[in-house]
Scaffold this active site. Structure first.
Site, mmCIF file in Angstrom:
data_model
loop_
_atom_site.group_PDB
_atom_site.id
_atom_site.type_symbol
_atom_site.label_atom_id
_atom_site.label_comp_id
_atom_site.label_asym_id
_atom_site.label_seq_id
_atom_site.Cartn_x
_atom_site.Cartn_y
_atom_site.Cartn_z
ATOM 1 N N ARG A 158 0.832 -1.210 0.000
ATOM 2 C CA ARG A 158 0.000 0.000 0.000
ATOM 3 C C ARG A 158 0.870 1.266 0.000
ATOM 4 O O ARG A 158 0.542 2.269 0.628
ATOM 5 C CB ARG A 158 -0.964 0.010 1.197
ATOM 6 C CG ARG A 158 -1.932 -1.155 1.205
ATOM 7 C CD ARG A 158 -2.870 -1.123 0.009
ATOM 8 N NE ARG A 158 -3.789 -2.260 0.051
ATOM 9 C CZ ARG A 158 -3.589 -3.431 -0.572
ATOM 10 N NH1 ARG A 158 -2.467 -3.611 -1.280
ATOM 11 N NH2 ARG A 158 -4.458 -4.398 -0.500
ATOM 12 N N SER A 207 -11.367 -0.297 2.917
ATOM 13 C CA SER A 207 -10.543 -0.689 4.059
ATOM 14 C C SER A 207 -9.923 0.548 4.705
ATOM 15 O O SER A 207 -9.284 1.351 4.031
ATOM 16 C CB SER A 207 -9.441 -1.647 3.616
ATOM 17 O OG SER A 207 -9.981 -2.862 3.165
ATOM 18 N N GLU A 277 -5.059 3.520 6.081
ATOM 19 C CA GLU A 277 -4.984 3.262 4.643
ATOM 20 C C GLU A 277 -5.778 4.323 3.887
ATOM 21 O O GLU A 277 -5.388 4.753 2.805
ATOM 22 C CB GLU A 277 -5.518 1.867 4.323
ATOM 23 C CG GLU A 277 -5.423 1.476 2.869
ATOM 24 C CD GLU A 277 -5.769 0.028 2.605
ATOM 25 O OE1 GLU A 277 -6.374 -0.258 1.554
ATOM 26 O OE2 GLU A 277 -5.436 -0.837 3.441
#
Length: 284
Positions: A158, A207, A277
């Site tokens: 990520r 998420s 995130e």
């Protein structure tokens, strides 16, 4: 457009205005803006708004949102897909499936656009953007067009190590020859899994926290007793507790406060510090 509300451009449906919202027609239009915009004016880029909290005070400077001129997806020789960065990730997976190109079905599970996938190494169901990217094209803060190969992106989990000032405009992905029916079945399986386990019909941002090494964020959140936790009209999803949802009238502050509350409780319970995130931009 001056003082343009950004709330309707985000999946959470919260947040204040952009001081200036600019939607370029094409790459040349984007180059013209960046080449002439004074360097002291901040620039923020947003995509489909699926992984984003815009704070209630809005975003100073210029907010760039790429539109139709950056939404084309086309199939090229050698099992390759070229996509504009405003194209939804699902459009990439569908084009690949129709062309019998395997290896790109995972994009069906990413609720965003190609630009966001490039910027954060978006992934789902065992694959990430770094596994498929050949090169990315973009424009820097001085208005110069630049091309980055996969290695230039310095991808991690990520994470993208390309310069922060790059506004990505296009990506080239590599797939492999496959079977149309098998790829369609893989995409259907991804769709069914998402619908069964994620609150995709709610006002959510996807998420919320990255999975810490060796752990699942949702399990840590659940163990800390945060499933269903509320702050105002923001709630930790009962279905999947790594998702925050806006029940209807939450503010950006409610959602961010809820996220920080979850982080604190997880740290107290497990000693593990969750990392956001979801991207948060603007002023409170």
């Amino acid at each position: 457009m001056a003082n343009q509300s950004l709330a309707e451009l985000t999946w959470f449906r919260v947040g204040g205005p952009a001081q200036v919202l600019f939607m370029p027609e094409d790459e040349a239009d984007l180059v013209n803006l960046l080449a002439h915009l004074p360097s002291e004016i901040p620039v923020t880029v947003i995509g489909l708004g699926s992984n984003l909290i815009v704070r209630d005070g809005g975003v100073p400077g210029v907010v760039i949102r790429l539109g139709r001129g950056f939404g084309e997806v086309r199939v090229e020789d050698g099992s390759r897909i070229r996509a504009g960065t405003a194209a939804p990730d699902v459009k990439v997976s569908r084009a690949a499936q129709e062309a019998a190109i395997a290896g790109l079905a995972f994009f069906r599970g990413i609720p965003g656009a190609v630009g966001g996938a490039l910027r954060m190494n978006g992934g789902a169901y065992g694959r990430e953007t770094k596994d498929a990217l050949i090169q990315a094209r973009g424009v820097d803060r001085q208005g110069r067009v630049r091309v980055f190969c996969n290695g230039d992106m310095h991808y991690g989990y990520r994470h993208c190590g390309a310069p922060d000032d790059i506004v990505f405009t296009e990506a080239l992905f590599q797939g492999a020859p496959g079977d149309v029916t098998e790829i369609a079945a893989e995409m259907d399986k991804i769709t069914e899994s998402r619908e069964a386990t994620q609150p995709i019909k709610s006002r959510t941002g996807g998420s919320t926290f990255k999975n810490p090494p060796g752990h699942k964020a949702w399990q840590l959140i659940d163990a800390a007793g945060c499933r269903g936790l509320k702050v105002g009209d923001a709630q930790v999803s009962e279905m999947h507790c790594n998702f925050l949802i806006n029940l209807g009238s939450a503010s950006a502050a409610d959602i961010e406060t809820l996220g920080e509350t979850v982080r604190r409780r997880v740290k107290e319970h497990s000693g593990i510090e969750l990392e956001w995130e979801i991207k948060r931009i603007g002023v409170a």
